[in-house]
Design a protein around this motif. Sequence first.
Motif, PDB file in Angstrom:
ATOM      1  N   ARG A   1       0.816  -1.221   0.000  1.00  0.00           N
ATOM      2  CA  ARG A   1       0.000   0.000   0.000  1.00  0.00           C
ATOM      3  C   ARG A   1       0.845   1.264   0.000  1.00  0.00           C
ATOM      4  NH1 ARG A   1      -3.326  -2.786   3.766  1.00  0.00           N
ATOM      5  NH2 ARG A   1      -2.114  -1.861   5.436  1.00  0.00           N
ATOM      6  N   THR A   2       2.016   1.217   0.632  1.00  0.00           N
ATOM      7  CA  THR A   2       2.749   2.457   0.905  1.00  0.00           C
ATOM      8  C   THR A   2       4.054   2.616   0.137  1.00  0.00           C
ATOM      9  OG1 THR A   2       3.882   1.461   2.792  1.00  0.00           O
ATOM     10  CG2 THR A   2       1.783   2.586   3.236  1.00  0.00           C
ATOM     11  N   SER A   3       4.383   1.655  -0.722  1.00  0.00           N
ATOM     12  CA  SER A   3       5.630   1.775  -1.471  1.00  0.00           C
ATOM     13  C   SER A   3       5.438   1.245  -2.885  1.00  0.00           C
ATOM     14  CB  SER A   3       6.749   0.977  -0.780  1.00  0.00           C
ATOM     15  OG  SER A   3       6.586  -0.410  -1.004  1.00  0.00           O
ATOM     16  N   GLU A   4       6.436   1.494  -3.708  1.00  0.00           N
ATOM     17  CA  GLU A   4       6.440   0.943  -5.055  1.00  0.00           C
ATOM     18  C   GLU A   4       7.453  -0.187  -5.171  1.00  0.00           C
ATOM     19  OE1 GLU A   4       6.672   3.931  -8.074  1.00  0.00           O
ATOM     20  OE2 GLU A   4       5.094   5.138  -7.163  1.00  0.00           O
ATOM     21  N   THR A   5       7.891  -0.706  -4.056  1.00  0.00           N
ATOM     22  CA  THR A   5       8.840  -1.818  -4.015  1.00  0.00           C
ATOM     23  C   THR A   5       8.239  -3.018  -4.737  1.00  0.00           C
ATOM     24  OG1 THR A   5       9.589  -1.015  -1.868  1.00  0.00           O
ATOM     25  CG2 THR A   5      10.204  -3.252  -2.446  1.00  0.00           C
ATOM     26  N   SER A   6       9.071  -3.744  -5.466  1.00  0.00           N
ATOM     27  CA  SER A   6       8.580  -4.903  -6.215  1.00  0.00           C
ATOM     28  C   SER A   6       8.060  -5.985  -5.270  1.00  0.00           C
ATOM     29  CB  SER A   6       9.693  -5.488  -7.085  1.00  0.00           C
ATOM     30  OG  SER A   6      10.641  -6.167  -6.288  1.00  0.00           O
ATOM     31  N   VAL A   7       7.160  -6.796  -5.781  1.00  0.00           N
ATOM     32  CA  VAL A   7       6.614  -7.906  -4.999  1.00  0.00           C
ATOM     33  C   VAL A   7       7.735  -8.835  -4.555  1.00  0.00           C
ATOM     34  CG1 VAL A   7       5.112  -9.943  -5.090  1.00  0.00           C
ATOM     35  CG2 VAL A   7       4.317  -7.765  -6.031  1.00  0.00           C
ATOM     36  N   THR A   8       8.689  -9.094  -5.430  1.00  0.00           N
ATOM     37  CA  THR A   8       9.821  -9.963  -5.080  1.00  0.00           C
ATOM     38  C   THR A   8      10.613  -9.385  -3.912  1.00  0.00           C
ATOM     39  OG1 THR A   8       9.992 -10.800  -7.331  1.00  0.00           O
ATOM     40  CG2 THR A   8      11.950 -11.017  -5.953  1.00  0.00           C
ATOM     41  N   ASP A   9      10.894  -8.082  -3.956  1.00  0.00           N
ATOM     42  CA  ASP A   9      11.645  -7.452  -2.871  1.00  0.00           C
ATOM     43  C   ASP A   9      10.839  -7.408  -1.581  1.00  0.00           C
ATOM     44  OD1 ASP A   9      13.841  -7.134  -4.507  1.00  0.00           O
ATOM     45  OD2 ASP A   9      13.472  -5.007  -4.907  1.00  0.00           O
ATOM     46  N   ILE A  10       9.542  -7.226  -1.687  1.00  0.00           N
ATOM     47  CA  ILE A  10       8.690  -7.245  -0.494  1.00  0.00           C
ATOM     48  C   ILE A  10       8.684  -8.648   0.110  1.00  0.00           C
ATOM     49  CG2 ILE A  10       6.285  -7.123   0.302  1.00  0.00           C
ATOM     50  CD1 ILE A  10       5.978  -4.645  -1.523  1.00  0.00           C
TER      51      ILE A  10
ATOM     52  N   GLU B   1      -4.039 -16.111   2.536  1.00  0.00           N
ATOM     53  CA  GLU B   1      -4.397 -15.275   3.682  1.00  0.00           C
ATOM     54  C   GLU B   1      -5.307 -14.101   3.319  1.00  0.00           C
ATOM     55  OE1 GLU B   1      -3.815 -15.874   6.879  1.00  0.00           O
ATOM     56  OE2 GLU B   1      -2.702 -17.692   6.414  1.00  0.00           O
ATOM     57  N   SER B   2      -5.138 -13.543   2.120  1.00  0.00           N
ATOM     58  CA  SER B   2      -5.879 -12.323   1.796  1.00  0.00           C
ATOM     59  C   SER B   2      -6.953 -12.515   0.729  1.00  0.00           C
ATOM     60  CB  SER B   2      -4.907 -11.233   1.323  1.00  0.00           C
ATOM     61  OG  SER B   2      -4.392 -11.555   0.043  1.00  0.00           O
ATOM     62  N   GLY B   3      -6.921 -13.650   0.030  1.00  0.00           N
ATOM     63  CA  GLY B   3      -7.918 -13.904  -0.995  1.00  0.00           C
ATOM     64  C   GLY B   3      -7.575 -13.341  -2.358  1.00  0.00           C
ATOM     65  N   LYS B   4      -6.412 -12.714  -2.484  1.00  0.00           N
ATOM     66  CA  LYS B   4      -5.987 -12.180  -3.782  1.00  0.00           C
ATOM     67  C   LYS B   4      -4.468 -12.180  -3.861  1.00  0.00           C
ATOM     68  CE  LYS B   4      -8.412  -8.786  -2.720  1.00  0.00           C
ATOM     69  NZ  LYS B   4      -9.156  -7.798  -2.068  1.00  0.00           N
ATOM     70  N   SER B   5      -3.974 -12.028  -5.074  1.00  0.00           N
ATOM     71  CA  SER B   5      -2.526 -11.989  -5.264  1.00  0.00           C
ATOM     72  C   SER B   5      -1.970 -10.652  -4.763  1.00  0.00           C
ATOM     73  CB  SER B   5      -2.195 -12.152  -6.747  1.00  0.00           C
ATOM     74  OG  SER B   5      -2.552 -10.977  -7.455  1.00  0.00           O
ATOM     75  N   PRO B   6      -0.666 -10.596  -4.489  1.00  0.00           N
ATOM     76  CA  PRO B   6      -0.078  -9.316  -4.083  1.00  0.00           C
ATOM     77  C   PRO B   6      -0.297  -8.230  -5.139  1.00  0.00           C
ATOM     78  CG  PRO B   6       1.461 -11.100  -3.640  1.00  0.00           C
ATOM     79  CD  PRO B   6       0.314 -11.702  -4.404  1.00  0.00           C
ATOM     80  N   HIS B   7      -0.176  -8.591  -6.406  1.00  0.00           N
ATOM     81  CA  HIS B   7      -0.373  -7.607  -7.482  1.00  0.00           C
ATOM     82  C   HIS B   7      -1.810  -7.077  -7.480  1.00  0.00           C
ATOM     83  CE1 HIS B   7       0.377  -5.597 -11.260  1.00  0.00           C
ATOM     84  NE2 HIS B   7      -0.689  -6.177 -11.779  1.00  0.00           N
ATOM     85  N   ALA B   8      -2.778  -7.990  -7.373  1.00  0.00           N
ATOM     86  CA  ALA B   8      -4.189  -7.573  -7.338  1.00  0.00           C
ATOM     87  C   ALA B   8      -4.463  -6.716  -6.100  1.00  0.00           C
ATOM     88  CB  ALA B   8      -5.107  -8.793  -7.352  1.00  0.00           C
ATOM     89  N   PHE B   9      -3.879  -7.080  -4.970  1.00  0.00           N
ATOM     90  CA  PHE B   9      -4.043  -6.294  -3.747  1.00  0.00           C
ATOM     91  C   PHE B   9      -3.530  -4.873  -3.964  1.00  0.00           C
ATOM     92  CE2 PHE B   9      -2.466  -4.559   0.222  1.00  0.00           C
ATOM     93  CZ  PHE B   9      -3.558  -4.750   1.080  1.00  0.00           C
ATOM     94  N   ARG B  10      -2.352  -4.762  -4.576  1.00  0.00           N
ATOM     95  CA  ARG B  10      -1.766  -3.437  -4.820  1.00  0.00           C
ATOM     96  C   ARG B  10      -2.661  -2.609  -5.737  1.00  0.00           C
ATOM     97  NH1 ARG B  10       4.435  -3.011  -6.028  1.00  0.00           N
ATOM     98  NH2 ARG B  10       4.518  -2.265  -3.900  1.00  0.00           N
ATOM     99  N   ILE B  11      -3.174  -3.217  -6.788  1.00  0.00           N
ATOM    100  CA  ILE B  11      -4.050  -2.495  -7.731  1.00  0.00           C
ATOM    101  C   ILE B  11      -5.328  -2.050  -7.021  1.00  0.00           C
ATOM    102  CG2 ILE B  11      -5.525  -2.795  -9.756  1.00  0.00           C
ATOM    103  CD1 ILE B  11      -3.234  -4.567 -10.902  1.00  0.00           C
ATOM    104  N   GLU B  12      -5.945  -2.943  -6.237  1.00  0.00           N
ATOM    105  CA  GLU B  12      -7.209  -2.622  -5.570  1.00  0.00           C
ATOM    106  C   GLU B  12      -7.047  -1.561  -4.485  1.00  0.00           C
ATOM    107  OE1 GLU B  12      -9.240  -6.150  -4.303  1.00  0.00           O
ATOM    108  OE2 GLU B  12      -9.217  -6.971  -6.330  1.00  0.00           O
ATOM    109  N   THR B  13      -5.854  -1.460  -3.909  1.00  0.00           N
ATOM    110  CA  THR B  13      -5.652  -0.439  -2.886  1.00  0.00           C
ATOM    111  C   THR B  13      -5.131   0.858  -3.493  1.00  0.00           C
ATOM    112  OG1 THR B  13      -3.431  -1.291  -2.361  1.00  0.00           O
ATOM    113  CG2 THR B  13      -5.276  -2.104  -1.020  1.00  0.00           C
ATOM    114  N   GLY B  14      -4.992   0.872  -4.832  1.00  0.00           N
ATOM    115  CA  GLY B  14      -4.614   2.083  -5.537  1.00  0.00           C
ATOM    116  C   GLY B  14      -3.206   2.549  -5.309  1.00  0.00           C
ATOM    117  N   SER B  15      -2.299   1.605  -5.042  1.00  0.00           N
ATOM    118  CA  SER B  15      -0.927   1.993  -4.703  1.00  0.00           C
ATOM    119  C   SER B  15      -0.045   2.244  -5.906  1.00  0.00           C
ATOM    120  CB  SER B  15      -0.288   0.924  -3.829  1.00  0.00           C
ATOM    121  OG  SER B  15      -1.030   0.776  -2.645  1.00  0.00           O
ATOM    122  N   THR B  16      -0.304   1.597  -7.043  1.00  0.00           N
ATOM    123  CA  THR B  16       0.545   1.815  -8.210  1.00  0.00           C
ATOM    124  C   THR B  16      -0.239   1.734  -9.476  1.00  0.00           C
ATOM    125  OG1 THR B  16       1.795   0.035  -7.133  1.00  0.00           O
ATOM    126  CG2 THR B  16       2.983   1.438  -8.601  1.00  0.00           C
TER     127      THR B  16
END
Length: 68
Positions: free
Chosen positions: A25-34, A53-68
């Motif tokens: 949510r708070t950075s543009e760090t790559s999923v691999t680095d996270i 745990e969250s019901g979606k992929s990290p990429h989908a989570f980032r898109i849905e939370t409007g982070s990138t």
Amino acid sequence: REGGGLTPWQYLNRYRVAKAQHLLRTSETSVTDIATAVGFNSPAYFCRIFRRESGKSPHAFRIETGST
């Protein structure tokens, strides 16, 4: 498990996923680095645990939370 408790691994994975969600949510760090930053050696395993745990992929989570 009896009583709805978490195993130590389940607790650790939930904690790591929560930290990853914050970073997504708070950075543009790559999923691999996270994945590495929160303690996963394998990005693929991280993505599998994150989705469980969250019901979606990290990429989908980032898109849905409007982070990138």
